[in-house]
Write an enzyme that holds these catalytic residues in place. Structure first.
Site, PDB file in Angstrom:
ATOM      1  N   TYR A 144       0.526  -1.479   0.241  1.00  0.00           N
ATOM      2  CA  TYR A 144      -0.114   0.111   0.011  1.00  0.00           C
ATOM      3  C   TYR A 144       0.966   1.239  -0.154  1.00  0.00           C
ATOM      4  CZ  TYR A 144      -3.057   3.974   1.898  1.00  0.00           C
ATOM      5  OH  TYR A 144      -4.647   4.327   1.880  1.00  0.00           O
ATOM      6  N   ASP A 239       9.341   2.514  -0.394  1.00  0.00           N
ATOM      7  CA  ASP A 239       8.261   3.850   0.462  1.00  0.00           C
ATOM      8  C   ASP A 239       8.878   3.333   1.591  1.00  0.00           C
ATOM      9  OD1 ASP A 239       6.160   4.407   2.226  1.00  0.00           O
ATOM     10  OD2 ASP A 239       4.364   3.143  -0.207  1.00  0.00           O
ATOM     11  N   LYS A 267       4.712   8.729   8.583  1.00  0.00           N
ATOM     12  CA  LYS A 267       4.485   8.200   9.998  1.00  0.00           C
ATOM     13  C   LYS A 267       5.744   8.831  11.182  1.00  0.00           C
ATOM     14  CE  LYS A 267       2.214   4.148   7.942  1.00  0.00           C
ATOM     15  NZ  LYS A 267       0.502   4.321   8.403  1.00  0.00           N
TER      16      LYS A 267
HETATM   17  N1  PMP Z   1       3.602   4.078   1.884  1.00  0.00           N
HETATM   18  C1  PMP Z   1       2.467   3.135   3.128  1.00  0.00           C
HETATM   19  C2  PMP Z   1       4.177   2.283   3.070  1.00  0.00           C
HETATM   20  C3  PMP Z   1       1.885   2.818   4.407  1.00  0.00           C
HETATM   21  O1  PMP Z   1       1.874   2.507   5.099  1.00  0.00           O
HETATM   22  C4  PMP Z   1       1.441   4.130   3.815  1.00  0.00           C
HETATM   23  C5  PMP Z   1      -0.477   4.983   5.547  1.00  0.00           C
HETATM   24  N2  PMP Z   1      -0.224   3.269   6.003  1.00  0.00           N
HETATM   25  C6  PMP Z   1       1.317   5.201   2.888  1.00  0.00           C
HETATM   26  C7  PMP Z   1       1.787   5.329   2.074  1.00  0.00           C
HETATM   27  C8  PMP Z   1       0.558   6.412   2.785  1.00  0.00           C
HETATM   28  O2  PMP Z   1       0.064   7.003   4.224  1.00  0.00           O
HETATM   29  P1  PMP Z   1      -0.743   8.396   4.760  1.00  0.00           P
HETATM   30  O3  PMP Z   1      -1.932   7.250   5.529  1.00  0.00           O
HETATM   31  O4  PMP Z   1      -0.475   9.482   5.607  1.00  0.00           O
HETATM   32  O5  PMP Z   1      -1.688   8.876   3.128  1.00  0.00           O
END
Ligand code: PMP
Length: 430
Positions: A144, A239, A267
């Site tokens: 994701y 990511d 995060k």
């Molecule tokens: N990349 C990863 C690996 C994530 O786990 C998440 C959210 N859990 C995101 C991108 C998206 O981040 P956000 O919820 O702050 O938009």
């Protein structure tokens, strides 16, 4: 344990907010029941609106590596807030944070701050397309990367929990530009590159997956991705929104010794406030406006409060012994859970790296999204509610990571293992 207030609030919320929540996994669709409304948190604990206390392993889905309401972070936040909360002009805080991150993660020569992981990945992909002059991207089934159109294809996290193939509203023309490979499967990646290599702008990957549950990369998988993308002139995007500062101060890239072209952070970076970032090689990042022509912007980007919480968090994390402590807590939790699974002959497997961990029921080994989808979701739902009744607040979905924080004490971990033991005894008597 009374939950009247949470129930009433959820009824009110559903009348005015789609599904009663502002992010889908919060609605507990993966486990059933009514979500807790949280009133406050302190250290490793959260308290719901009815006054019940729980040991928290959600940690706001990853950011709260120092626990809730950390004194030092609150102190710094209050100091910044007294001088105003946003200016839409550059501040010294941003420079300090950028310098700090670049020092911790040398693959980032330049960094742009944004407000969410979604923005970070979306922007990184845009820059990669501009840099290469190509349009296609490769992602992995079950990873994701936020909810921008092209990245919502075969995504993990809430998309996997809700069983959605992809999202309506994404034009087929956009989805077509996203190619999907299988995580930890070298052949699936090689095939895509043999066919489309010259048109692939970027390969984006969670170096350690957190969104199909925790799945570490097989030995040499990331090295393989680095070599292949370099051969085809494709940018490699890590990511590290979850893994950055979570599994090591230098992220997964420091553990596996692989240098991506671009990295996305979020995060932990914001210490519990809305902050994320993307960064990487100078040559690529210099394409970002106003240095270059690739547009990217944000009214609240680099917000002083968010940057303050982030800096305070990173300073706490940079102290010696932090990651050894997180590893020790994570290991203790894993070992306790493994003992219980064995004692009660419950089939399952635990994937863990440092302070992030997933227990998959009913499967022996989980290396990719197909394996994860085989897990016993009904047992997971019983486990979730069983643990909740015993005062343990877990991620309310099977495809997520439990996060341990520096605030979890030995007693918290022991109580959690004891609760799991108690649940397992009841579960196997059924
Ligand atoms: N990349 C990863 C690996 C994530 O786990 C998440 C959210 N859990 C995101 C991108 C998206 O981040 P956000 O919820 O702050 O938009």
């Amino acid at each position: 344990m009374p939950l009247n207030r949470s129930h009433r609030l959820f009824q009110r919320a559903k009348a005015k907010i789609p599904g009663g929540v502002n992010s889908p996994v919060r609605a507990w669709k993966g486990v059933g029941g009514t979500p807790l409304f949280i009133a406050r948190g302190q250290g490793a604990h959260v308290f719901d609106s009815d006054g019940n206390r729980y040991i928290d392993f959600v940690g706001s889905w990853g950011p709260l590596i120092c626990g809730h309401a950390h004194r030092q972070i609150l102190h710094e936040l209050a100091k910044t807030a007294r001088n105003g909360t946003t200016f839409g002009a550059p501040t010294e805080h941003e420079v300090k944070l950028a310098e700090f991150v670049v020092r911790l993660m040398p693959s980032l020569q330049k960094i742009r701050l944004v407000s969410s992981g979604t923005e970070a990945t979306m922007s990184a992909v845009r820059v990669a397309r501009a840099y290469t002059g190509r349009s296609k991207i490769v992602k992995f089934d079950g990873c994701y990367h936020g909810h921008s159109d092209g990245l919502l294809v075969k995504a993990g996290s809430g998309i996997a929990t809700l069983g959605l193939p992809d999202s309506p509203g994404v034009p087929p023309g956009f989805a077509k530009e996203t190619l999907v490979a299988k995580y930890n499967d070298v052949i699936s990646v090689r095939k895509l590159f043999e066919r489309h290599g010259k048109n692939i702008a970027a390969l984006i990957v969670e170096p350690v997956c957190g969104n199909m549950g925790v799945i570490p990369p097989d030995k040499d998988f990331l090295t393989f991705l680095r070599r292949l993308t370099r051969r085809y002139g494709t940018l490699l995007i890590f990511d590290e929104v979850i893994t950055g500062f979570r599994i090591a101060i230098g992220g997964a890239q420091s553990i596996y010794g692989v240098t991506p072209d671009l990295t996305c952070l979020g995060k932990v970076l914001g210490g519990g406030l809305p902050l994320a970032a993307f960064g990487g090689r100078r040559q690529v990042m210099d394409l970002v406006a106003p240095e270059g022509p690739v547009y990217q912007a944000g009214t609240l980007s680099g917000n002083p409060l968010a940057v303050t919480a982030g800096l305070a968090t990173l300073r706490l994390l940079a102290r010696p012994g932090t990651y050894a402590a997180l590893e020790a807590k994570g290991r203790k939790l894993e070992e306790g859970f493994a003992r219980v699974l064995k004692k009660f002959s419950i089939r399952g497997t635990i994937n863990r790296i440092g302070s992030m961990m997933t227990l998959f029921f009913g499967v022996e080994r989980v290396r990719n999204a197909d394996d994860a989808r085989q897990c016993d979701r009904e047992r997971f739902a019983r486990y979730f509610h069983g643990m909740l009744r015993r005062g343990i607040y877990l991620p309310p979905a099977p495809f997520e990571a439990m996060f341990v924080s520096l605030a979890h004490t030995t007693a918290d971990i022991d109580s959690t293992v004891a609760a799991f033991h108690d649940w397992a005894a009841q579960e196997t008597r059924r």
